[in-house]
Design a protein around this motif. Structure first.
Motif, PDB file in Angstrom:
ATOM      1  N   PHE A   1      70.477 -37.943  65.451  1.00  0.00           N
ATOM      2  CA  PHE A   1      70.808 -39.080  66.314  1.00  0.00           C
ATOM      3  C   PHE A   1      69.557 -39.539  67.063  1.00  0.00           C
ATOM      4  N   GLN A   2      68.837 -38.589  67.633  1.00  0.00           N
ATOM      5  CA  GLN A   2      67.648 -38.927  68.413  1.00  0.00           C
ATOM      6  C   GLN A   2      66.526 -39.510  67.561  1.00  0.00           C
ATOM      7  N   GLU A   3      66.529 -39.197  66.285  1.00  0.00           N
ATOM      8  CA  GLU A   3      65.531 -39.756  65.371  1.00  0.00           C
ATOM      9  C   GLU A   3      65.729 -41.259  65.197  1.00  0.00           C
ATOM     10  N   ARG A   4      66.970 -41.718  65.300  1.00  0.00           N
ATOM     11  CA  ARG A   4      67.309 -43.124  65.079  1.00  0.00           C
ATOM     12  C   ARG A   4      67.603 -43.911  66.348  1.00  0.00           C
TER      13      ARG A   4
ATOM     14  N   SER B   1      73.051 -47.852  76.706  1.00  0.00           N
ATOM     15  CA  SER B   1      72.763 -48.488  75.426  1.00  0.00           C
ATOM     16  C   SER B   1      72.187 -47.465  74.470  1.00  0.00           C
ATOM     17  N   PHE B   2      72.523 -47.607  73.210  1.00  0.00           N
ATOM     18  CA  PHE B   2      71.933 -46.796  72.159  1.00  0.00           C
ATOM     19  C   PHE B   2      71.118 -47.751  71.294  1.00  0.00           C
ATOM     20  N   CYS B   3      69.806 -47.632  71.341  1.00  0.00           N
ATOM     21  CA  CYS B   3      68.920 -48.551  70.635  1.00  0.00           C
ATOM     22  C   CYS B   3      68.467 -47.942  69.324  1.00  0.00           C
ATOM     23  N   PHE B   4      68.791 -48.619  68.230  1.00  0.00           N
ATOM     24  CA  PHE B   4      68.446 -48.186  66.883  1.00  0.00           C
ATOM     25  C   PHE B   4      66.985 -48.504  66.600  1.00  0.00           C
ATOM     26  N   SER B   5      66.322 -47.590  65.926  1.00  0.00           N
ATOM     27  CA  SER B   5      64.937 -47.808  65.562  1.00  0.00           C
ATOM     28  C   SER B   5      64.724 -47.421  64.106  1.00  0.00           C
ATOM     29  N   SER B   6      64.037 -48.300  63.383  1.00  0.00           N
ATOM     30  CA  SER B   6      63.689 -48.037  61.988  1.00  0.00           C
ATOM     31  C   SER B   6      62.178 -47.889  61.893  1.00  0.00           C
ATOM     32  N   PRO B   7      61.702 -46.788  61.366  1.00  0.00           N
ATOM     33  CA  PRO B   7      60.261 -46.587  61.290  1.00  0.00           C
ATOM     34  C   PRO B   7      59.565 -47.407  60.208  1.00  0.00           C
TER      35      PRO B   7
ATOM     36  N   GLY C   1      72.898 -45.531  60.453  1.00  0.00           N
ATOM     37  CA  GLY C   1      72.974 -45.660  61.905  1.00  0.00           C
ATOM     38  C   GLY C   1      74.402 -45.733  62.400  1.00  0.00           C
ATOM     39  N   PHE C   2      75.232 -46.542  61.744  1.00  0.00           N
ATOM     40  CA  PHE C   2      76.634 -46.647  62.157  1.00  0.00           C
ATOM     41  C   PHE C   2      77.376 -45.331  61.932  1.00  0.00           C
ATOM     42  N   ALA C   3      77.011 -44.598  60.890  1.00  0.00           N
ATOM     43  CA  ALA C   3      77.642 -43.292  60.656  1.00  0.00           C
ATOM     44  C   ALA C   3      77.291 -42.322  61.789  1.00  0.00           C
TER      45      ALA C   3
END
Length: 108
Positions: A40-43, A73-79, A96-98
């Motif tokens: 979770f923390q990775e994304r 807020s949960f902010c999604f990040s893509s590397p 991410g949604f999973a």
């Protein structure tokens, strides 16, 4: 490294936070384990303005940083920025949604 970020959950909304906090307090260990899971923390980055003075002190220590926010807020990040313009980004969004699904279910 460039990355794509997007908000994935709640902004600053006091009424909504009043509804969310009891759900966190009902299962504090579960909530904490979900949002501190390495996958979770990775994304996702957990963000939200903190209160100047803590309003919640009688709760498990692990969830206090989440309870003492004006919003959550949960902010999604893509590397991989190149994926943003390709169909491959769909796989990251689905992933991410999973990851968010059990968090959403706990908070609802």
């Amino acid at each position: 490294m460039r990355s794509l970020s997007a908000k994935a959950m709640y902004g600053s909304n006091p009424a909504l936070m009043r509804e969310i906090r009891p759900h966190i307090l009902a299962k504090p260990q579960k909530f904490h384990s979900l949002v501190t899971d390495p996958k979770f923390q990775e994304r996702f980055e957990v963000v939200g303005d903190m209160f100047k003075r803590p309003k919640f002190i009688d709760a498990p220590e692990g969830v206090l940083p989440y309870l003492n926010r004006k919003g959550l807020s949960f902010c999604f990040s893509s590397p991989n920025l190149k994926k943003t313009l390709s169909p491959e980004i769909a796989d990251e969004i689905i992933e991410g949604f999973a990851l968010l699904k059990p968090v959403y279910r706990l908070l609802m």
